[in-house]
Write an enzyme that holds these catalytic residues in place. Sequence first.
Site, PDB file in Angstrom:
ATOM      1  N   GLU A 328       0.829  -1.201   0.000  1.00 34.25           N
ATOM      2  CA  GLU A 328       0.000   0.000   0.000  1.00 34.25           C
ATOM      3  C   GLU A 328       0.869   1.259   0.000  1.00 34.25           C
ATOM      4  O   GLU A 328       0.632   2.193  -0.761  1.00 34.25           O
ATOM      5  CB  GLU A 328      -0.891  -0.020   1.246  1.00 34.25           C
ATOM      6  CG  GLU A 328      -1.795   1.185   1.405  1.00 34.25           C
ATOM      7  CD  GLU A 328      -2.546   1.161   2.718  1.00 34.25           C
ATOM      8  OE1 GLU A 328      -3.511   1.933   2.843  1.00 34.25           O
ATOM      9  OE2 GLU A 328      -2.181   0.384   3.624  1.00 34.25           O
ATOM     10  N   HIS A 329       1.859   1.289   0.871  1.00 28.28           N
ATOM     11  CA  HIS A 329       2.796   2.419   0.950  1.00 28.28           C
ATOM     12  C   HIS A 329       4.220   1.914   0.734  1.00 28.28           C
ATOM     13  O   HIS A 329       4.633   0.954   1.391  1.00 28.28           O
ATOM     14  CB  HIS A 329       2.738   3.092   2.328  1.00 28.28           C
ATOM     15  CG  HIS A 329       1.368   3.471   2.778  1.00 28.28           C
ATOM     16  ND1 HIS A 329       0.603   2.681   3.623  1.00 28.28           N
ATOM     17  CD2 HIS A 329       0.627   4.566   2.501  1.00 28.28           C
ATOM     18  CE1 HIS A 329      -0.552   3.276   3.848  1.00 28.28           C
ATOM     19  NE2 HIS A 329      -0.569   4.420   3.183  1.00 28.28           N
TER      20      HIS A 329
END
Length: 377
Positions: A328-329
């Site tokens: 996600e990040h």
Amino acid sequence: MPPLRLDASAPGFEKDFSAFLGRNRDTDENVDRVVAEIVADVRLRGDAALIHYTRKFDRFDTDAAGLRIGEAERAEAAAKVPPAEREALAFAAKRIEAFHRALLPRDVDFTDSTGTRLGARYRPVDAAGVYVPGGTAAYPSSVLMNIVPAKVAGVGRIVMVVPTPDGVLNPLVMLAAGIAGADEIWRIGGAQAVAALAYGTQSIKPVDKITGPGNVYVAAAKRRVFGQVGIDLIAGPSEILVVADASNDPAWIAADLLSQAEHDPSSQSVLIAQDRAFADAVVRAVEGELKTMKRAEIARQSWRDNGAIILVPDLAACAPIVDRIAAEHVELALEMPAAEALSQKIRHAGAIFLGRHTPEAIGDYVAGTNHVLPTSR
């Protein structure tokens, strides 16, 4: 207990790495059954079901009229926010608005070689529902991240739902809703809130699309009502992957890894490093950070059960590993232009943060980009 250790140079790396990627971080298999019952109940009984679940899960007894948070109640709660925090929310909202205005799609209108006129016109939905978590933690940032883009798009009616355990309103959440421009706010959460937004009740008119993060019950409910309404995505547990060289401060990298681990025991934090001594220093720094965190037990469980340290022979060539994790990040804590060069090789990431002084948390709050991102590869 330290997190998983992997070495990309080791003979058994591929097998161990594949097993790591295949881990199931989803929770109880009974969630879908429970959610199905709640959704069906809301469809059948409407407001009565919402009142029942609000009493059961949020320990708050109300009638149908009390499900809606009125203007006076919202204003009273928002007034409790100190000036510095008010300024911070307003600052973030302006940045989010500016970025999302730049993202607005442009209509297409042209005539092709046959003389046929073709085009596409983008128009906002009539009504959007925004789910805002309010159980184990409150997220005024999620209010801004979901409502501000809807306002920029021109959505006519924005309906916010947020659980209020014990009937307590979070002042920051109420202020953020006012700054962002929520038209309605309802004190409901969980699968029942998603069902109410999708199908409507005696008091709540249905919406066209539902956005916003939530726990596994919220995610399962969004999956179940998709088709009746649009949804943003099915979000799994939060993830962060940090690529860092030995020139970083281990304490900074530790803090960045824990920025997502504190969200949920199922969250995942991964460090990719080239220097073994630096990786060991980060692990020690994580232990130090955990001693001071408010949500230390959650972060510790996440780090222990789902965290990983991956050693690679060359950080500049680690893009294939980053892509397979598809986090996600992704934080590239490297000197520029090395961080930019590596980012150009990465194809699968929700958001990428470049350089030693661009922590993932800036994207969660004030960069202007959105923190509603795909997860679980």
